[in-house]
Design an enzyme around this catalytic site. Structure first.
Site, PDB file in Angstrom:
ATOM      1  N   GLY A  71      14.401   7.881   3.532  1.00 19.75           N
ATOM      2  CA  GLY A  71      13.563   6.633   3.617  1.00 19.75           C
ATOM      3  C   GLY A  71      12.883   6.737   2.362  1.00 19.75           C
ATOM      4  O   GLY A  71      12.787   7.362   1.375  1.00 19.75           O
ATOM      5  N   CYS A  89       8.858  14.742  -0.702  1.00 21.62           N
ATOM      6  CA  CYS A  89       8.627  13.478  -1.047  1.00 21.62           C
ATOM      7  C   CYS A  89       9.713  13.270  -2.353  1.00 21.62           C
ATOM      8  O   CYS A  89       9.380  13.914  -3.312  1.00 21.62           O
ATOM      9  CB  CYS A  89       7.226  13.063  -1.350  1.00 21.62           C
ATOM     10  SG  CYS A  89       6.893  11.312  -2.116  1.00 21.62           S
ATOM     11  N   LEU A  90      10.511  12.005  -2.569  1.00 22.03           N
ATOM     12  CA  LEU A  90      11.230  12.044  -3.719  1.00 22.03           C
ATOM     13  C   LEU A  90      10.493  11.628  -4.892  1.00 22.03           C
ATOM     14  O   LEU A  90      10.886  12.083  -6.035  1.00 22.03           O
ATOM     15  CB  LEU A  90      12.163  10.757  -3.361  1.00 22.03           C
ATOM     16  CG  LEU A  90      13.232  10.674  -2.254  1.00 22.03           C
ATOM     17  CD1 LEU A  90      14.184   9.552  -2.357  1.00 22.03           C
ATOM     18  CD2 LEU A  90      14.149  12.036  -2.483  1.00 22.03           C
ATOM     19  N   HIS A  98       5.359   8.612   6.879  1.00 21.91           N
ATOM     20  CA  HIS A  98       5.414   8.965   5.535  1.00 21.91           C
ATOM     21  C   HIS A  98       5.325   7.694   4.793  1.00 21.91           C
ATOM     22  O   HIS A  98       4.760   7.481   3.643  1.00 21.91           O
ATOM     23  CB  HIS A  98       6.642   9.838   5.202  1.00 21.91           C
ATOM     24  CG  HIS A  98       6.843  10.217   3.756  1.00 21.91           C
ATOM     25  ND1 HIS A  98       6.579  11.520   3.210  1.00 21.91           N
ATOM     26  CD2 HIS A  98       7.004   9.552   2.693  1.00 21.91           C
ATOM     27  CE1 HIS A  98       6.697  11.599   2.121  1.00 21.91           C
ATOM     28  NE2 HIS A  98       7.072  10.618   1.651  1.00 21.91           N
ATOM     29  N   GLU A  99       6.132   6.915   5.166  1.00 20.39           N
ATOM     30  CA  GLU A  99       6.619   5.596   4.014  1.00 20.39           C
ATOM     31  C   GLU A  99       5.489   4.517   4.182  1.00 20.39           C
ATOM     32  O   GLU A  99       5.036   3.963   3.239  1.00 20.39           O
ATOM     33  CB  GLU A  99       7.798   4.887   4.231  1.00 20.39           C
ATOM     34  CG  GLU A  99       9.136   5.655   4.385  1.00 20.39           C
ATOM     35  CD  GLU A  99       9.332   6.676   3.295  1.00 20.39           C
ATOM     36  OE1 GLU A  99       8.668   6.168   2.178  1.00 20.39           O
ATOM     37  OE2 GLU A  99      10.128   7.537   3.252  1.00 20.39           O
ATOM     38  N   HIS A 131       2.881   5.576   1.850  1.00 18.47           N
ATOM     39  CA  HIS A 131       3.249   5.385   0.576  1.00 18.47           C
ATOM     40  C   HIS A 131       2.616   3.752   0.346  1.00 18.47           C
ATOM     41  O   HIS A 131       2.072   3.473  -0.598  1.00 18.47           O
ATOM     42  CB  HIS A 131       4.826   5.114   0.343  1.00 18.47           C
ATOM     43  CG  HIS A 131       5.357   6.437  -0.256  1.00 18.47           C
ATOM     44  ND1 HIS A 131       5.072   6.993  -1.490  1.00 18.47           N
ATOM     45  CD2 HIS A 131       6.287   7.180   0.021  1.00 18.47           C
ATOM     46  CE1 HIS A 131       5.389   8.141  -1.583  1.00 18.47           C
ATOM     47  NE2 HIS A 131       6.277   8.399  -0.543  1.00 18.47           N
ATOM     48  N   GLN A 156       7.818   2.937  -4.607  1.00 15.09           N
ATOM     49  CA  GLN A 156       8.673   4.118  -5.058  1.00 15.09           C
ATOM     50  C   GLN A 156       9.515   3.450  -6.057  1.00 15.09           C
ATOM     51  O   GLN A 156      10.152   4.427  -6.762  1.00 15.09           O
ATOM     52  CB  GLN A 156       9.229   4.905  -4.067  1.00 15.09           C
ATOM     53  CG  GLN A 156       8.110   5.651  -3.404  1.00 15.09           C
ATOM     54  CD  GLN A 156       9.050   6.686  -2.331  1.00 15.09           C
ATOM     55  OE1 GLN A 156       9.386   6.121  -1.208  1.00 15.09           O
ATOM     56  NE2 GLN A 156       9.238   7.784  -2.577  1.00 15.09           N
TER      57      GLN A 156
HETATM   58 ZN   LIG Z   1       7.312   9.882  -0.326  1.00 11.88          ZN
END
Ligand SMILES: [Zn+2]
Length: 163
Positions: A45, A88-89, A130-131, A134, A50
């Site tokens: 995701g 998390c990326l 999670h997103e 963000h 991001q």
């Molecule tokens: Zn993340």
């Protein structure tokens, strides 16, 4: 022109704005770039912040499909919660145990502006929560115990400490 933003990039701390105009906001190109960057980095995701875009857009992998949701909102949360270790990326060096709802319903719009409602469970439910965090400027490190968070921030040796 878009790239994966990494902590402590301040845009990860900004709250994304709702998409108002589905015709002119360049959603196609944003979503295409988000997919590309998510796949290149092996995520399931991604939120628009991001890649440096402050719009409320998330993408999510559900059963081999990637869907985009604009202005997503969780409209239902089932009671069951589960703790899982989450990454998390944008903070590749960090993993945190986080408790989240196991089943949710999320409502938003597709890129044409049509209402879209999706029921998610387990990993995809976790990814949506999670997103959406963000999109609100919230990161997994905010879910850590305070002492752990301080330790992590100090280990970064950077002048960044929003506690
Ligand atoms: Zn993340």
């Amino acid at each position: 022109m878009f790239s994966l933003r990494l902590f402590p990039d301040p845009i990860l701390r900004d709250k994304a704005y709702s998409v108002k105009d589905f015709q002119t906001d360049g959603l196609n190109s944003i979503v295409r770039n988000m997919k590309k960057i998510m796949q290149e980095n092996g995520g399931m995701g991604l939120a628009a912040n991001q890649i440096g875009i402050l719009k409320r857009i998330l993408i999510l992998t559900i059963e081999d499909n990637i869907i985009a949701l604009i202005n997503p909102e969780i409209v239902e949360r089932k009671k069951d919660k589960e703790v899982m270790n989450e990454g998390c990326l944008s903070i590749p060096e960090l993993r945190v145990d986080i408790e989240r709802h196991k089943k949710i319903v999320v409502r938003g719009f597709d890129i044409e502006g049509k209402v879209k409602e999706v029921s998610c469970e387990d990993l995809s439910a976790r990814a949506v929560q999670h997103e959406i965090d963000h999109l609100n400027g919230v990161l997994i490190l905010d879910k850590m115990e305070r002492d752990e968070k301080i330790k992590f921030l100090l280990s970064q040796k950077r002048e960044y400490c929003k506690l």
